[in-house]
Design a protein around this motif. Sequence first.
Motif, PDB file in Angstrom:
ATOM      1  N   SER A  33     -59.348   1.086 -26.772  1.00  0.00           N
ATOM      2  CA  SER A  33     -60.463   2.220 -26.804  1.00  0.00           C
ATOM      3  C   SER A  33     -62.031   1.927 -26.473  1.00  0.00           C
ATOM      4  O   SER A  33     -62.421   2.922 -26.057  1.00  0.00           O
ATOM      5  CB  SER A  33     -60.281   2.586 -28.504  1.00  0.00           C
ATOM      6  OG  SER A  33     -58.897   3.020 -28.712  1.00  0.00           O
ATOM      7  N   THR A  47     -59.453   8.311 -27.226  1.00  0.00           N
ATOM      8  CA  THR A  47     -61.002   9.019 -26.506  1.00  0.00           C
ATOM      9  C   THR A  47     -61.818   9.893 -27.649  1.00  0.00           C
ATOM     10  O   THR A  47     -61.217   9.757 -28.804  1.00  0.00           O
ATOM     11  CB  THR A  47     -60.654   9.865 -25.519  1.00  0.00           C
ATOM     12  OG1 THR A  47     -59.692  10.857 -26.096  1.00  0.00           O
ATOM     13  CG2 THR A  47     -59.918   9.062 -24.576  1.00  0.00           C
ATOM     14  N   GLU A  48     -62.712  10.432 -27.308  1.00  0.00           N
ATOM     15  CA  GLU A  48     -63.892  10.812 -28.023  1.00  0.00           C
ATOM     16  C   GLU A  48     -63.515  11.563 -29.501  1.00  0.00           C
ATOM     17  O   GLU A  48     -64.222  11.354 -30.360  1.00  0.00           O
ATOM     18  CB  GLU A  48     -64.922  11.423 -27.174  1.00  0.00           C
ATOM     19  CG  GLU A  48     -65.963  12.239 -27.818  1.00  0.00           C
ATOM     20  CD  GLU A  48     -66.791  11.012 -28.501  1.00  0.00           C
ATOM     21  OE1 GLU A  48     -67.645  11.308 -29.633  1.00  0.00           O
ATOM     22  OE2 GLU A  48     -67.131   9.894 -27.778  1.00  0.00           O
ATOM     23  N   GLN A 102     -67.742   1.874 -28.874  1.00  0.00           N
ATOM     24  CA  GLN A 102     -68.274   2.422 -27.665  1.00  0.00           C
ATOM     25  C   GLN A 102     -69.583   3.363 -27.645  1.00  0.00           C
ATOM     26  O   GLN A 102     -70.450   3.276 -26.910  1.00  0.00           O
ATOM     27  CB  GLN A 102     -67.455   3.187 -26.809  1.00  0.00           C
ATOM     28  CG  GLN A 102     -67.542   3.688 -25.549  1.00  0.00           C
ATOM     29  CD  GLN A 102     -66.336   4.234 -24.915  1.00  0.00           C
ATOM     30  OE1 GLN A 102     -65.564   5.060 -25.605  1.00  0.00           O
ATOM     31  NE2 GLN A 102     -66.341   4.280 -23.523  1.00  0.00           N
ATOM     32  N   LYS A 103     -69.236   4.077 -28.978  1.00  0.00           N
ATOM     33  CA  LYS A 103     -70.722   4.854 -29.063  1.00  0.00           C
ATOM     34  C   LYS A 103     -71.875   4.096 -29.182  1.00  0.00           C
ATOM     35  O   LYS A 103     -72.888   4.624 -29.101  1.00  0.00           O
ATOM     36  CB  LYS A 103     -70.489   5.938 -30.036  1.00  0.00           C
ATOM     37  CG  LYS A 103     -69.608   7.341 -29.549  1.00  0.00           C
ATOM     38  CD  LYS A 103     -69.791   8.192 -30.776  1.00  0.00           C
ATOM     39  CE  LYS A 103     -68.245   8.371 -31.539  1.00  0.00           C
ATOM     40  NZ  LYS A 103     -68.653   9.441 -32.539  1.00  0.00           N
ATOM     41  N   VAL A 141     -63.728   3.568 -30.354  1.00  0.00           N
ATOM     42  CA  VAL A 141     -64.628   4.582 -30.052  1.00  0.00           C
ATOM     43  C   VAL A 141     -65.988   4.469 -30.577  1.00  0.00           C
ATOM     44  O   VAL A 141     -67.000   4.808 -29.927  1.00  0.00           O
ATOM     45  CB  VAL A 141     -63.800   5.965 -30.320  1.00  0.00           C
ATOM     46  CG1 VAL A 141     -64.689   7.285 -30.179  1.00  0.00           C
ATOM     47  CG2 VAL A 141     -62.479   6.238 -29.736  1.00  0.00           C
ATOM     48  N   GLY A 187     -62.236   2.513 -23.230  1.00  0.00           N
ATOM     49  CA  GLY A 187     -61.781   3.808 -22.586  1.00  0.00           C
ATOM     50  C   GLY A 187     -60.334   4.092 -21.959  1.00  0.00           C
ATOM     51  O   GLY A 187     -60.075   5.056 -21.612  1.00  0.00           O
TER      52      GLY A 187
END
Length: 117
Positions: A53, A60-61, A71-72, A68, A56
């Motif tokens: 995750s 996903t978002e 990643q943010k 996720v 990507g």
Amino acid sequence: TERNQDYVLAAQLCGSSTTRIIWRHMIPSFTSYIIVDTLINFPYVILAETSLSFLGLGLTEPVNSLGVLLQKAQDPDIQQNMVWQFFPVLVFVFLIMAFVFIGDALRDAADPYSEKK
């Protein structure tokens, strides 16, 4: 290997059916190993989902996942203004360590060859 044990042969000689031998003798003997193996491998599943995750390739978002959220947290605006967004990193580390320690303790407790002090 379990079906070749002496207690299985003794149950067969007493006239127990195959189903009874499996459910009353064999399954209770290796259930603890299945539970321990599941707890030891669970951190690897979490790590795989989080890393996919994060890259990507996984969730996903719209879905909330540790990957996720991590990643943010890479966004420069978040790194400067919203440091509290790094909380998923701590959750991830504590979650993995908790499952590793619990699985290791259960493995040591279920090991029939360990020396009792």
